[in-house]
Design an enzyme around this catalytic site. Structure first.
Site, PDB file in Angstrom:
ATOM      1  N   VAL A  62       0.812  -1.219   0.000  1.00 19.82           N
ATOM      2  CA  VAL A  62       0.000   0.000   0.000  1.00 19.82           C
ATOM      3  C   VAL A  62       0.843   1.266   0.000  1.00 19.82           C
ATOM      4  O   VAL A  62       0.297   2.359  -0.151  1.00 19.82           O
ATOM      5  CB  VAL A  62      -0.969   0.028   1.201  1.00 19.82           C
ATOM      6  CG1 VAL A  62      -1.941  -1.133   1.133  1.00 19.82           C
ATOM      7  CG2 VAL A  62      -0.217   0.056   2.515  1.00 19.82           C
ATOM      8  N   LEU A  78      -5.765  -0.473   7.603  1.00 25.21           N
ATOM      9  CA  LEU A  78      -5.167  -1.217   8.714  1.00 25.21           C
ATOM     10  C   LEU A  78      -3.725  -1.619   8.425  1.00 25.21           C
ATOM     11  O   LEU A  78      -3.062  -2.158   9.314  1.00 25.21           O
ATOM     12  CB  LEU A  78      -5.980  -2.480   9.017  1.00 25.21           C
ATOM     13  CG  LEU A  78      -7.239  -2.353   9.882  1.00 25.21           C
ATOM     14  CD1 LEU A  78      -8.332  -1.598   9.152  1.00 25.21           C
ATOM     15  CD2 LEU A  78      -7.757  -3.720  10.300  1.00 25.21           C
ATOM     16  N   TYR A 150       6.819   3.112  14.912  1.00 21.87           N
ATOM     17  CA  TYR A 150       5.388   2.790  14.923  1.00 21.87           C
ATOM     18  C   TYR A 150       4.582   3.943  15.503  1.00 21.87           C
ATOM     19  O   TYR A 150       3.595   4.388  14.918  1.00 21.87           O
ATOM     20  CB  TYR A 150       5.160   1.519  15.737  1.00 21.87           C
ATOM     21  CG  TYR A 150       3.729   1.034  15.759  1.00 21.87           C
ATOM     22  CD1 TYR A 150       3.089   0.654  14.587  1.00 21.87           C
ATOM     23  CD2 TYR A 150       3.027   0.930  16.959  1.00 21.87           C
ATOM     24  CE1 TYR A 150       1.767   0.196  14.607  1.00 21.87           C
ATOM     25  CE2 TYR A 150       1.724   0.466  16.989  1.00 21.87           C
ATOM     26  CZ  TYR A 150       1.097   0.108  15.812  1.00 21.87           C
ATOM     27  OH  TYR A 150      -0.204  -0.345  15.838  1.00 21.87           O
ATOM     28  N   LYS A 154       1.933   6.314  13.204  1.00 25.03           N
ATOM     29  CA  LYS A 154       0.499   6.430  13.471  1.00 25.03           C
ATOM     30  C   LYS A 154       0.112   7.867  13.806  1.00 25.03           C
ATOM     31  O   LYS A 154      -0.979   8.335  13.436  1.00 25.03           O
ATOM     32  CB  LYS A 154       0.101   5.487  14.607  1.00 25.03           C
ATOM     33  CG  LYS A 154       0.181   4.009  14.240  1.00 25.03           C
ATOM     34  CD  LYS A 154      -0.799   3.640  13.145  1.00 25.03           C
ATOM     35  CE  LYS A 154      -0.876   2.137  12.943  1.00 25.03           C
ATOM     36  NZ  LYS A 154      -1.839   1.758  11.866  1.00 25.03           N
TER      37      LYS A 154
END
Length: 320
Positions: A62, A78, A150, A154
Site C-alpha cells: 500500500v 489497517l 510505529y 500512526k
C-alpha cells in the site's frame, strides 16, 4: 449497521484484525477487496475467504499507488506492522505504511467519496502521564526511540487524515485501538498474549518484562471489529478509543494464562523493554456516547476461545 456498505477496501486485510474485519463484512453482505503485501500477515488468516464470491485479494504494497479495480463506499486502512518484533525488523516499511500508505488509501476514499477509517493505536499516547487515556490527551512519546517508528507513523497518519478531512472534505474517522487479542495472532509476533500462550502451552517459562506491574487493557478481536464498524457506520471524525477499560498488570495476565491453560510453567522476569508504557488503559466514554459501543467479551470469555484456537493450530504434547 454495515448493511449499507456495498463494497469495502481493507488494507492489511490478511492481518490479524484485518482478516476478522473482512470476515465480518462478508457476513454482513458487503463485497470486500483486501490488499496486503504479506510482510507480517499469515495467508492462513484469509484462506477460508478465498473461495467466497464476494471476496477479492490484492497482493499489493500500500505504500505504492493502489490500482483499485472497483469503487468503494468504505475504506479501512489497517496496513502496518503492529508488533514491536515486526516494526523493529521493518522500521522504514512501518514509517512508509503510516505515511505513503495512508495517503494512498485516503486518495481512494476521496476518489470514491467513501467513508475512510484509520486504524490508529493507543501507542500514540506513548508512556502516558494521564490515566486513563482520553482522546484529548496529546501523549508522551519518544520521537527517536526504537518504538518511535510505529508511534510516529500512526501519529503522522492521524495528522494526515485530519488534514485531508479539513482541506478536502473527505469523510474520515480515526480509531485508536488498544491491545487486541484473539484467534489468528501469530505465535511468533512477539506480543504479550501469543508469547505467553506459546510459552505456557510448551511448558516454557513465561517471560515477564520488568516488574510485571505495568498495566494493559485487553480487548477481544470481535469487540474491536465491532468498534471499527460502528465508527465506519457513523460520521464521527474521532479520534475515538477502542479498547477494554478493565486494567490488568502484565503479571496478572501471565497468571491468568497459566490458569486457563493448566500449565505448570514458571514465571521468569527479564529486562524491561525500552520505552515500555507503565500504564495503558482507555477512557471509552466517547465511544459509548458517539458510537454506542463498548466491549462485550471479557477476558474470562475471550481467553479460553483464544487458547482453543492456539491448541488447534499448534498441537503440542499434553501438558503435565
Amino acid at each position: 449497521m454495515t448493511g449499507r456498505f456495498e463494497r469495502a477496501l481493507v488494507t492489511g486485510g490478511a492481518g490479524f484484525v484485518g482478516s476478522h474485519l473482512c470476515e465480518r463484512l462478508l457476513d454482513d453482505g458487503t463485497e470486500v477487496v483486501a490488499a496486503d503485501n504479506f510482510a507480517t500477515a499469515d495467508t492462513g488468516n484469509i484462506a477460508p475467504l478465498l473461495d467466497h464470491p464476494a471476496f477479492r485479494l490484492l497482493s499489493r504494497d500500500v505504500t505504492l499507488p493502489i490500482a483499485a479495480p472497483s469503487s468503494f463506499d468504505v475504506v479501512f486502512h489497517l496496513a502496518s506492522a503492529a508488533s514491536p518484533r515486526d516494526y523493529f525488523r521493518l522500521p522504514l516499511e512501518t514509517l512508509r505504511a503510516g505515511s505513503y500508505g495512508t495517503e494512498n488509501a485516503l486518495d481512494i476514499a476521496e476518489r470514491d467519496s467513501a467513508r475512510f477509517v484509520l486504524a490508529s493505536t493507543s501507542e500514540v499516547y506513548g508512556d502516558p502521564r494521564e490515566h486513563p487515556q482520553r482522546e484529548d490527551y496529546w501523549g508522551h512519546v519518544n520521537p527517536i526511540g526504537p518504538r518511535s517508528v510505529y508511534d510516529e507513523a500512526k501519529r503522522y497518519a492521524e495528522a494526515l487524515t485530519a488534514a485531508v478531512r479539513r482541506e478536502r472534505s473527505v469523510n474520515t474517522g480515526i480509531a485508536r485501538i488498544f491491545n487486541t487479542y484473539g484467534p489468528r495472532m501469530r505465535s511468533d509476533d512477539g506480543r504479550m498474549i501469543p508469547t505467553f500462550l506459546t510459552q505456557a502451552l510448551s511448558g516454557e517459562p513465561l517471560t515477564v518484562a520488568g516488574t510485571g506491574q505495568q498495566t494493559r487493557s485487553l480487548c477481544y478481536v470481535e469487540d474491536t471489529v465491532r468498534g471499527l464498524l460502528a465508527l465506519a457506520g457513523s460520521d464521527f471524525p474521532g479520534p475515538v478509543n477502542l479498547g477494554n477499560p478493565h486494567e490488568l498488570t502484565v503479571l496478572a495476565i501471565a497468571e491468568e494464562i497459566l490458569s486457563v491453560t493448566g500449565s505448570s510453567s514458571a514465571i521468569e522476569y527479564i529486562d524491561a523493554a525500552v520505552d515500555d508504557p507503565a500504564r495503558r488503559c482507555p477512557d471509552i466514554s466517547l465511544a459509548r456516547r458517539e458510537l454506542g459501543w463498548a466491549p462485550e467479551i471479557d477476558l474470562a470469555q475471550g481467553l479460553p476461545l483464544t487458547v482453543d484456537w492456539y491448541v488447534r493450530k499448534n498441537p503440542l504434547e499434553p501438558l503435565h
